[in-house]
Design an enzyme around this catalytic site. Structure first.
Site, PDB file in Angstrom:
ATOM      1  N   SER A 133       5.726  -2.396  24.211  1.00 16.57           N
ATOM      2  CA  SER A 133       4.837  -2.496  25.362  1.00 16.57           C
ATOM      3  C   SER A 133       4.333  -3.921  25.486  1.00 16.57           C
ATOM      4  CB  SER A 133       3.645  -1.546  25.172  1.00 16.57           C
ATOM      5  OG  SER A 133       2.658  -1.740  26.160  1.00 16.57           O
ATOM      6  N   TYR A 146      -3.690   2.821  21.200  1.00 22.50           N
ATOM      7  CA  TYR A 146      -2.295   2.589  21.592  1.00 22.50           C
ATOM      8  C   TYR A 146      -1.858   1.179  21.190  1.00 22.50           C
ATOM      9  CZ  TYR A 146       1.826   2.640  24.686  1.00 22.50           C
ATOM     10  OH  TYR A 146       3.104   2.600  25.189  1.00 22.50           O
TER      11      TYR A 146
END
Length: 277
Positions: A133, A146
């Site tokens: 990500s 996250y």
């Protein structure tokens, strides 16, 4: 013979598009899902779909075993993809919640990767592609859990890339930014389970920022959002190029963040990220 790829998290979003896209490119795709009903749906589309739940080690072993039995013990590529979010301020994040997201987003990936590496060592080649990500190298407010899993994933993958040099196994990171998926929607049950925002000293910010984005953010795409096919295009290059890149940026924000991280001091980046949060 067709090249083979195991893709996790194929119930929707990036994983589903990757499964369809790689099949269109001539790959034999094993499109795994966490829940059996999604595996059944993928089989109805003509995919081989072993059930793999990153939080269930037995399913990892059994799912990979199903793949290897079907291929005669070989696997050309693995795309680790399934993950979920747990939004909330870090000070409101119970350790139990952090453990849970690490099981799904990191430890399960590591377990599957460790089981795949001996297969690829034996055959002398392979690609292990990790769907990271933009939050694997910059952090945004409210996304600490996250972010922690993706930072850990990047460090582990970078180390593996060095350790596997000369084996014929390539470790690759894909770093999307805003991509069309259901990750925000699927993070809501985890938020509701672990984050007691009503007693938080940041309650006003939850109400004015996070809750609106979490529960009402599906009204339209994010700025610069790309379809999941943009990730599939990078996956195809990572799996088919003779010399895949160690990292693939996908969206405009990822390219911008990567550039700013190289040229700006930490405090300057912090000021930018505070405003974005």
């Amino acid at each position: 013979m067709k090249k083979t790829i195991l893709i996790t998290g194929c119930s929707s979003g990036i994983g589903l598009d990757a499964a369809r896209g790689m099949r269109e490119r001539g790959w034999r795709v094993f499109a795994s899902c966490r829940q059996q009903r999604d595996c059944d749906r993928m089989r109805a589309e003509g995919f081989e779909s072993p059930r793999i739940d990153y939080t269930d080690p037995e399913s990892i072993t059994a799912g990979l075993g199903e793949v290897l039995e079907a291929t005669g013990g070989t696997l050309d590529a693995l795309f680790n993809n399934g993950a979920h979010g747990l939004p909330g301020a870090v000070e409101d994040l119970p350790t139990e919640g952090l453990r849970a997201i690490f099981e799904a987003n990191f430890f399960g990936w590591h377990e599957l990767t460790r089981q795949v590496i001996p297969v690829m060592r034996k055959q002398g080649h392979g690609r292990i592609v990790q769907n990271s990500s933009i939050l694997g190298f910059v952090t945004f407010p409210w996304r600490g859990a996250y972010v922690a899993t993706k930072y850990a994933l990047e460090g582990l993958t970078d180390t593996l890339r060095i350790e596997l040099k000369g084996t014929g196994i390539h470790m690759v990171l894909i770093e999307p930014g805003p991509v069309t998926s259901k990750i925000r929607e699927k993070s809501i049950p985890h938020f509701e389970r672990f984050i007691d925002w009503k007693v938080s000293p940041l309650r006003d910010l939850y109400e004015s920022r996070l809750l609106k984005r979490l529960y009402e953010g599906s009204n339209g795409p994010d700025r610069f959002e790309l379809p999941a096919s943009a990730v599939t295009a990078k996956l195809a290059h990572a799996c088919e190029s003779r010399r895949p890149h160690p990292r693939y940026y996908v969206t405009t924000p990822t390219h911008i963040a990567g550039f700013l991280r190289r040229i700006l001091p930490t405090r300057a980046i912090d000021r930018i990220l505070v405003r974005l949060g």
